[in-house]
Design an enzyme around this catalytic site. Structure first.
Site, PDB file in Angstrom:
ATOM      1  N   CYS A 121       0.832  -1.204   0.000  1.00 31.32           N
ATOM      2  CA  CYS A 121       0.000   0.000   0.000  1.00 31.32           C
ATOM      3  C   CYS A 121       0.869   1.257   0.000  1.00 31.32           C
ATOM      4  O   CYS A 121       1.988   1.263   0.530  1.00 31.32           O
ATOM      5  CB  CYS A 121      -0.918  -0.019   1.214  1.00 31.32           C
ATOM      6  SG  CYS A 121      -1.976   1.423   1.381  1.00 31.32           S
ATOM      7  N   SER A 175       0.466   3.766   1.797  1.00 27.07           N
ATOM      8  CA  SER A 175       0.712   4.201   3.172  1.00 27.07           C
ATOM      9  C   SER A 175       2.032   3.638   3.691  1.00 27.07           C
ATOM     10  O   SER A 175       2.782   4.327   4.392  1.00 27.07           O
ATOM     11  CB  SER A 175      -0.443   3.760   4.080  1.00 27.07           C
ATOM     12  OG  SER A 175      -1.650   4.374   3.701  1.00 27.07           O
ATOM     13  N   HIS A 226       4.739   5.670   2.069  1.00 22.83           N
ATOM     14  CA  HIS A 226       4.882   6.990   2.693  1.00 22.83           C
ATOM     15  C   HIS A 226       5.759   6.901   3.943  1.00 22.83           C
ATOM     16  O   HIS A 226       6.543   7.821   4.225  1.00 22.83           O
ATOM     17  CB  HIS A 226       3.510   7.555   3.068  1.00 22.83           C
ATOM     18  CG  HIS A 226       2.687   7.971   1.894  1.00 22.83           C
ATOM     19  ND1 HIS A 226       3.228   8.590   0.786  1.00 22.83           N
ATOM     20  CD2 HIS A 226       1.349   7.877   1.648  1.00 22.83           C
ATOM     21  CE1 HIS A 226       2.277   8.854  -0.084  1.00 22.83           C
ATOM     22  NE2 HIS A 226       1.127   8.423   0.405  1.00 22.83           N
ATOM     23  N   HIS A 263      -0.041  -3.573   6.691  1.00 23.83           N
ATOM     24  CA  HIS A 263      -1.296  -3.340   7.412  1.00 23.83           C
ATOM     25  C   HIS A 263      -2.533  -3.853   6.676  1.00 23.83           C
ATOM     26  O   HIS A 263      -3.598  -3.904   7.257  1.00 23.83           O
ATOM     27  CB  HIS A 263      -1.483  -1.839   7.674  1.00 23.83           C
ATOM     28  CG  HIS A 263      -1.621  -1.026   6.425  1.00 23.83           C
ATOM     29  ND1 HIS A 263      -0.537  -0.657   5.663  1.00 23.83           N
ATOM     30  CD2 HIS A 263      -2.717  -0.530   5.792  1.00 23.83           C
ATOM     31  CE1 HIS A 263      -0.948   0.043   4.624  1.00 23.83           C
ATOM     32  NE2 HIS A 263      -2.274   0.116   4.666  1.00 23.83           N
ATOM     33  N   CYS A 310      -7.699  -2.554   3.546  1.00 24.78           N
ATOM     34  CA  CYS A 310      -7.349  -1.134   3.428  1.00 24.78           C
ATOM     35  C   CYS A 310      -7.916  -0.513   2.163  1.00 24.78           C
ATOM     36  O   CYS A 310      -8.816   0.302   2.212  1.00 24.78           O
ATOM     37  CB  CYS A 310      -5.836  -0.927   3.486  1.00 24.78           C
ATOM     38  SG  CYS A 310      -5.337   0.804   3.343  1.00 24.78           S
TER      39      CYS A 310
END
Length: 537
Positions: A40, A42, A45, A61, A168
């Protein structure tokens, strides 16, 4: 216990795949054997330093898996349960939880900020150094200890791999439409960014009954997929294209709802300017923490609304179950979103591809045993359900070639899911052999399987081959008839599908014997002409 995991030591450095220590679950926690975890933005990042997190930590996650162990006080889960993991622990007691806004749980927020579980400690370490949890999940690992509220029990009749995306990207995209914006039937929608999240915004809009869905992206391949997911119009955002004007033209003055799923100032500005009077702009993408956004305030005179969305304003218990059911019913597409399946060791390269915008959703798949490990090996009962389709077929081929299977695999198959042959034909997203489970060696094969066998092997050779004992004439079977007892036909087809995996197990003779069954399509079959060989063959 020991488990391989993706560890990030410092922002900007590549992740390292290391064997780490994982302590057992404590009160209110569960141990999950991870089946798959999505790569992902995220996570990226965090790697790039745009999303500050306590370091060092284990990333991941968006995952699915099977419960391996439960801690004291856990009542909703038991070993063997299939679960989706999501980064939303909730206590059910704080003010936000009581307001039915569990995605803002005070306890969950504290855990996310500290990189620990509820008691303020971590279950992860390496040579005495504490490793932090990422949003209470840390699922780029073979096993993870998570709060009970993070693991959502799901039905166990579906493949676990693609379902990981629900944790997610699917929750975020579909939830932004259904929960945050509450898009109504007949509305017009525009979506900036057709990646892992944006593609699910498009699906959510389709499921909500939106009449017009405009997809905007810079990559043609993503726009092509967007059409297949429900977009009615696509805009290739090249430098020479006036995206705002084109979106307004396609939606008769501007969409009722504009979703930004990239996280950049220019695309948020475009969505804001393109939205129609009284339109709602939902920012789903993540801008770097501390960055600023400038918009034209004149648009407020048109009574536009600008709002954010965190994990699709989701209620995990109800939303995950609903999305899983939609997938089972064929309404929600998940397998089409997976652009590649990789091993954990390939995660650094996967981040490079994600950073470059290549592909859609990469999936790290765990628990894939080497072919040699599927025979003469002890396998825990709960691992059987997590086997992917190739592994199940390898078990079947071990049966065909009279090789010894691990005893516990056979026991688990008998006790929980039927024989290993039935296990191999469990419903799967990659299932090109539609089947109906039978009992023992009287596996019933539907007409769909017969068609695949006929196409793949060539009807004439299939009927004439001495290796295949036919009990029913395949060519003229009515659509509603079941062919019972054609196991050798299925065995031949399955063995061909296994390819190199079978050869790795030194079943050369068995494979070559099966390969002789392959022939060109029979030109005598009415309505059939020459076609390309099935790529899986």
């Amino acid at each position: 216990m020991k488990t391989d995991a993706a560890v990030l030591w410092r922002p900007g450095d590549p992740v390292e795949i290391l064997e780490v220590d994982l302590a057992p679950p404590r009160e209110g926690e569960v141990l999950v054997k991870i089946a798959a975890c999505g790569v992902c933005a995220s996570d990226l990042h965090v790697v790039d330093g745009d999303l500050p997190e306590p370091l060092p930590l284990v990333l991941g996650h968006e995952a699915s898996g099977v419960i391996a162990e439960v801690g004291a006080g856990v009542e909703s889960l038991a070993p063997g349960d299939h679960v989706v993991l999501a980064l939303l622990p909730s206590c059910g007691k704080c003010a936000e939880c009581r307001r039915r806004r569990p995605n803002f749980c005070e306890v969950g927020s504290r855990m996310a900020a500290s990189g620990t579980l509820e008691d303020g400690t971590s279950r992860l370490s390496l040579n005495g150094t504490t490793l932090h949890h990422f949003n209470s999940v840390s699922s780029f690992a073979g096993y993870a200890v998570v709060p009970e509220s993070v693991a959502v029990k799901i039905r166990d009749d579906l493949p676990l791999e693609a379902i990981a995306l629900i944790g997610c990207s699917v929750l975020t995209g579909c939830g932004a439409v259904m929960n945050t914006a509450r898009v109504e039937e007949g509305a017009s929608v525009a979506v900036w960014g057709c990646g892992g999240v944006g593609s699910n915004v498009i699906q959510g809009a389709r499921l909500a009954g939106a009449a017009r869905i405009v997809a905007v992206d810079v990559r043609r391949e993503k726009l092509e997929l967007a059409r297949s997911l429900g977009a009615t119009d696509v805009v290739l955002a090249t430098p020479e294209v006036d995206v705002v004007a084109l979106v307004k033209d396609l939606t008769a003055g501007g969409p009722d709802y504009a979703f930004e799923a990239i996280g950049t100032e220019p695309t948020i500005q475009q969505a804001w300017e393109a939205a129609g009077p009284r339109g709602t702009v939902v920012v789903v993408g993540i801008m770097p923490k501390g960055s600023t956004l400038t918009i034209d305030p004149w648009q407020f005179f048109l009574e536009k609304t600008l709002r954010g969305s965190f994990l699709g304003s989701a209620n995990l218990r109800s939303d995950v179950a609903r999305l899983v059911d939609l997938y089972a019913e064929g309404e929600l597409q998940l397998d089409e979103l997976v652009s590649g399946k990789i091993g954990l060791e390939e995660l650094p390269e996967a981040f490079d591809r994600l950073r470059a915008g290549d592909g859609l959703r990469q999936l790290v798949v765990f628990g894939r045993l080497k072919p040699s490990q599927l025979v003469d090996r002890d396998v825990a009962t709960h691992e059987v359900a997590a086997f992917d389709f190739l592994e199940r077929r390898l078990l079947v081929d071990a049966d065909v070639a009279e090789k010894t299977r691990a005893t516990s695999v056979e026991d688990a198959a008998r006790g929980g899911l039927g024989r290993t042959r039935d296990l191999a034909l469990e419903p799967d997203a990659l299932l090109f052999l539609p089947s109906e489970r039978g009992h023992g060696r009287e596996q019933s094969l539907r007409i769909g399987m017969v068609g695949w066998v006929e196409d793949g092997l060539g009807a004439s050779d299939l009927h004439d081959a001495t290796e295949v004992e036919h009990r029913d004439p395949v060519r003229y079977v009515p659509d509603d008839t079941q062919v019972v007892g054609d196991e050798q036909v299925g065995d031949a087809f399955l063995s061909l599908q296994l390819g190199e995996q079978v050869e790795d197990r030194r079943l050369h003779g068995d494979v070559e014997r099966r390969r002789r069954l392959v022939a060109e399509d029979d030109p005598r079959i009415a309505g059939e002409g020459p076609r390309d060989r099935d790529p899986l063959l």
